[in-house]
Design an enzyme around this catalytic site. Structure first.
Site, PDB file in Angstrom:
ATOM      1  N   TYR A  56       0.727  -1.052   0.147  1.00 60.89           N
ATOM      2  CA  TYR A  56      -0.064  -0.033  -0.061  1.00 60.89           C
ATOM      3  C   TYR A  56       0.873   1.230  -0.115  1.00 60.89           C
ATOM      4  CZ  TYR A  56      -3.822  -2.995   1.467  1.00 60.89           C
ATOM      5  OH  TYR A  56      -4.596  -4.267   1.376  1.00 60.89           O
ATOM      6  N   HIS A 121      -0.849 -12.287   0.704  1.00 55.71           N
ATOM      7  CA  HIS A 121      -1.584 -11.422  -0.261  1.00 55.71           C
ATOM      8  C   HIS A 121      -2.208 -11.684  -1.412  1.00 55.71           C
ATOM      9  CE1 HIS A 121      -2.212  -6.448  -0.343  1.00 55.71           C
ATOM     10  NE2 HIS A 121      -3.463  -7.103  -0.875  1.00 55.71           N
ATOM     11  N   PRO A 201     -16.585  -3.783   1.870  1.00 58.00           N
ATOM     12  CA  PRO A 201     -18.317  -4.169   2.174  1.00 58.00           C
ATOM     13  C   PRO A 201     -19.170  -3.119   2.008  1.00 58.00           C
ATOM     14  CG  PRO A 201     -17.028  -3.383   4.285  1.00 58.00           C
ATOM     15  CD  PRO A 201     -16.102  -3.472   3.142  1.00 58.00           C
ATOM     16  N   ARG A 204     -16.625  -0.238  -2.667  1.00 57.31           N
ATOM     17  CA  ARG A 204     -15.884   0.785  -2.904  1.00 57.31           C
ATOM     18  C   ARG A 204     -16.527   2.135  -3.000  1.00 57.31           C
ATOM     19  NH1 ARG A 204     -11.303  -2.114  -4.127  1.00 57.31           N
ATOM     20  NH2 ARG A 204     -11.720  -4.168  -5.004  1.00 57.31           N
ATOM     21  N   GLY A 205     -17.432   2.485  -1.957  1.00 52.24           N
ATOM     22  CA  GLY A 205     -18.247   3.504  -1.912  1.00 52.24           C
ATOM     23  C   GLY A 205     -19.508   3.929  -2.703  1.00 52.24           C
ATOM     24  N   LEU A 207     -22.501   1.787  -2.059  1.00 50.50           N
ATOM     25  CA  LEU A 207     -23.286   1.603  -1.128  1.00 50.50           C
ATOM     26  C   LEU A 207     -23.428   2.777  -0.009  1.00 50.50           C
ATOM     27  CD1 LEU A 207     -22.626  -2.169  -1.066  1.00 50.50           C
ATOM     28  CD2 LEU A 207     -24.784  -1.085  -1.908  1.00 50.50           C
TER      29      LEU A 207
END
Length: 327
Positions: A56, A121, A201, A204-205, A207
């Site tokens: 990351y 990963h 969950p 990625r924005g 909902l």
């Protein structure tokens, strides 16, 4: 906030965790100070499991997290990962030498001597998972990690890995937007007493009260290459999302909280792992950890967003090479 075990013998953690990928600009520019404030607020909400990775921001997320851990190490259950190289000619490396090098690098960047949960990963297809488990178990026996996790694997890989040693957690994308884990990994985790750590969950924005606008995605936003946000697919997806948003409001919830509650309803072994550097967004996410949905609510959510409703695959060709396909 509900509390759930992180694997059969793992610590009890908040049912909602914190992902740190977008602390380093995955979804656009990021302010380190804003991210640090968000981490502090999360602890006060009961969000105490923080998830990061060596890739990351090419280590920058771990370095930022180390600044927070200096004063809060005893309150954070930490997870990190290895196995992705960001080398286009050799994108995955699960060799013992590479994994040890990356673990030592993560420990140094994080400023810790021990990581509670350490994930593979991505699984390098040519390398047997049994060999990789032996490597991870050696790290565990040395005291450098506490438990073993696997990310984006098939149920058959979990079965083989668990025959070698205990797998505490499997991380997979799981939401009302992406339901592939229901084809085996959700059940496999329950069978092997592993936590299913469900990343993205909130889709990625999507909902949420303010779904993203694809035309505004910046150059570094990974969603630019996701087919569900294409000019053809996004309008169709947005229409369904509006109905879900209205239903959430009718029930006194934000759509993000309702989406989190739905994920957690899938089983007591499920942990929700949203990623946000916004305190307000994480407050909405954390509220989902306190909602218990009724059978009637679950039935209505299924009617609004039935299995497979989203138009377009979750990943484009390049990003599809890492996650293991199944079913």
């Amino acid at each position: 906030m509900q509390r759930r075990p992180l694997g059969q013998h793992g610590p009890m953690i908040g049912a909602v965790a914190l992902g740190t990928m977008n602390f380093v600009g995955t979804y656009g520019p990021a302010d380190p100070d804003e991210s640090l404030r968000c981490m502090a607020a999360c602890l006060e909400m009961g969000v105490d499991h923080f998830d990061t990775s060596n890739v990351y921001g090419m280590g920058r997320a771990e370095e930022l997290l180390s600044r927070f851990l200096k004063d809060h190490r005893d309150r954070v259950v930490l997870a990190s990962k290895c196995g992705i190289t960001r080398n286009p000619d050799h994108p995955f490396d699960n060799s013992p030498e590479h994994m040890r090098q990356e673990l030592e690098g993560s420990l140094e960047r994080l400023g810790v001597e021990h990581i509670e949960l350490y994930y593979l990963h991505r699984h390098e297809p040519e390398r047997p998972i049994e060999e990789i488990m032996e490597t991870l178990m050696k790290f565990r026996d040395e005291g450098k990690i506490g438990a073993i996790g696997l990310s984006e694997i098939a149920p058959s890989t979990l079965e083989r890995a668990a025959a070698v040693g205990p797998v505490a957690a499997v991380q997979s994308e799981y939401s009302l937007w992406s339901r592939q884990p229901e084809l085996g990994i959700l059940q496999g985790c329950a069978h092997h007493d592993a936590a299913l750590v469900s990343f993205s969950p909130v889709g990625r924005g999507v909902l949420s009260d303010a779904p993203p606008e694809p035309s505004e995605f910046g150059e570094g936003d990974m969603r630019r290459n996701m087919p569900r946000f294409s000019a053809e697919n996004w309008p169709r997806n947005l229409a369904r999302l509006r109905t879900f948003r209205e239903y959430a409001h009718d029930n006194g919830h934000s759509p993000a909280a309702l989406a989190i509650a739905w994920v957690l309803s899938r089983g007591q072994h499920v942990i929700a792992l949203p990623g946000s550097r916004s305190i307000a967004h994480m407050q909405e996410n954390a509220r989902g950890g306190a909602i218990t949905l009724t059978p009637d609510q679950l039935e209505e959510i299924e009617r609004i967003l039935p299995t497979g409703w989203a138009h377009g695959p979750r990943y484009g060709e390049a990003m599809s090479k890492g996650p293991e396909a199944y079913c």
